[in-house]
Write a protein that holds these residues in place. Structure first.
Motif: not given
Length: 438
Positions: A139-159
């Motif tokens: 799915v993610l095929q980029s090298s993510f140049p300069g990207w930084r962040g965090f992953w919240k695995r529970k308690g979030a998503g979409w409607v």
């Protein structure tokens, strides 16, 4: 002479908040509720007329929170409870997780501030491998140049936004709410007042009918300030979205993805199950359409519907794709539109009785959080109509009518948003628009 139709409650606006308010009032047993909207349902300019919206649980509200944190923790907690448990809403919430990331240093600091305030466990993302571990291989095929962040695995998503909007409308209709929509019978030509202008008595529509009500609720989103003087408290602001088509096989492999939100890039959400389209948004401080009001000399942003977007917005979306899913970066979009909301000066909702005019409640100022919190809005407004203390005074006070904080308001204030060079953009200056689907 105009025909007179008497009713108990008149709601102006059949969008996200108007439908939520109508539903809650009907559930509480109110009769004689009429909702007016000049656009066919679902409205082409309603922010809720959309594939999907980000939804995120909040921390538990605490008296030690700052005012802003306490407000959002309270409102999000009320909303998320209904997204999970209310039969009208619960089938539309998908807890897939949420990635918040950024490229620029200032935007990344925003990520860190959010991460530091989180009570939920987070996975920090700093490398290409970190980002790719969040989604299925390929799915993610980029090298993510300069990207930084965090992953919240529970308690979030979409409607599923349009599904929830229709469900609110349908359930309110079943409970007896009358929706009058469309250009003639739903488009308001003026709000009606008593002779001394001390109270609202209803509204007149384009077909010449006067809709007389004991209580009027103005919930017309970005169009609200065309019907009432908000003393510069609202700035209609537009964002941009497009749909990216996938094959049935691709859509299956892209299911259940966490939402990926780049604070200074944009975001995407997993494809819908019917059309196999993925919504793509570029992130920016917003577009406005400044128009001078000849009666006051003030400049206000005036919304308009358009199912195309500035070419620069498409280019920003393509950059987001190149930096995340480059295999899709050159694929033609199938749909695009401007999505309007109304920003308050502090991005806190404006939900209150008008302090100087009787019989009108305003429910406006979604400020980018309107749909995620829509299940709670109906209850907040119904409590005001019924003069109940449903939420604590601290929260009510933050939502009050407050023109004093908008004195000298800068229409071009970015309000803490990033992307697109860090500035609010002028729709009058856009020369090149997309021609998607033409």
């Amino acid at each position: 002479m105009p025909e007179n139709i008497s009713q108990t409650i008149l709601i102006i606006g059949a969008g996200t908040w108007g439908c939520s308010i109508a539903l809650e009032l009907a559930r509480r047993g109110h009769a004689g509720i009429t909702v007016l909207d000049g656009h066919p349902f679902p409205s082409a300019i309603s922010a809720g007329n959309d594939l999907n919206k980000i939804a995120e649980a909040a921390n538990e509200p605490s008296s030690s929170d700052s005012d802003s944190d306490h407000f959002w923790n309270t409102i999000h907690s009320l909303s998320m409870h209904q997204w999970k448990h209310d039969p009208v809403f619960s089938s539309f919430y998908h807890e897939t997780g949420f990635i918040m990331a950024a490229v620029g240093d200032d935007a990344y600091q925003e990520c860190l501030d959010c991460a530091n305030s989180e009570q939920s466990p987070l996975v920090h993302l700093n490398t290409e491998a970190d980002f790719k571990s969040t989604m299925p291989e390929g799915v993610l095929q980029s090298s993510f140049p300069g990207w930084r962040g965090f992953w919240k695995r529970k308690g979030a998503g979409w409607v599923f936004a349009i599904g929830a909007l229709k469900a609110m409308h349908d359930e309110a209709s079943r409970l007896g709410v009358r929706f009058l929509i469309g250009d003639a019978k739903g488009r308001i030509t003026e709000v009606l007042y008593t002779a001394d202008k001390s109270a609202v008595t209803g509204a007149r529509t384009a077909d010449g009918v006067d809709h007389i009500a004991n209580q009027t609720i103005l919930a017309a989103g970005a169009s609200s300030c065309q019907l009432l003087d908000f003393k510069q408290q609202l700035r209609p602001t537009a964002w941009t979205l497009a749909h990216l088509p996938l094959s049935a096989e691709e859509a299956h492999s892209y299911r259940n993805l966490p939402v990926l939100y780049g604070v200074d890039r944009g975001f995407f959400i997993e494809p819908d199950v019917e059309k196999h389209e993925m919504k793509i948004c570029d992130e920016h401080p917003g577009y406005i359409n400044p128009v001078v009001d000849p009666s006051t000399g003030q400049t206000n942003s005036v919304p308009f519907a358009r199912q195309q977007i500035p070419l620069a917005a498409e280019q920003r979306m393509r950059r987001l794709l190149r930096e995340t899913m480059p295999q899709l970066a050159d694929r033609p979009f199938t749909f695009a539109r401007l999505c309007w909301d109304a920003d308050t000066a502090d991005r806190i909702f404006l939900i209150d009785k008008h302090p100087d005019i009787k019989n009108i409640v305003v429910a406006v100022g979604g400020s980018g959080h309107g749909f995620m919190t829509s299940p709670a809005i109906g209850g907040l407004v119904a409590d005001i109509v019924e003069e109940k203390n449903g939420v604590e005074e601290r929260v009510k006070n933050m939502m009050r009518w407050r023109p004093e904080i908008s004195v000298g308001r800068d229409l071009w204030d970015t309000q803490g948003r990033y992307g697109a060079g860090g500035k609010v953009m002028d729709l009058r200056e856009v020369r090149d628009w997309t021609r998607i689907g033409e």
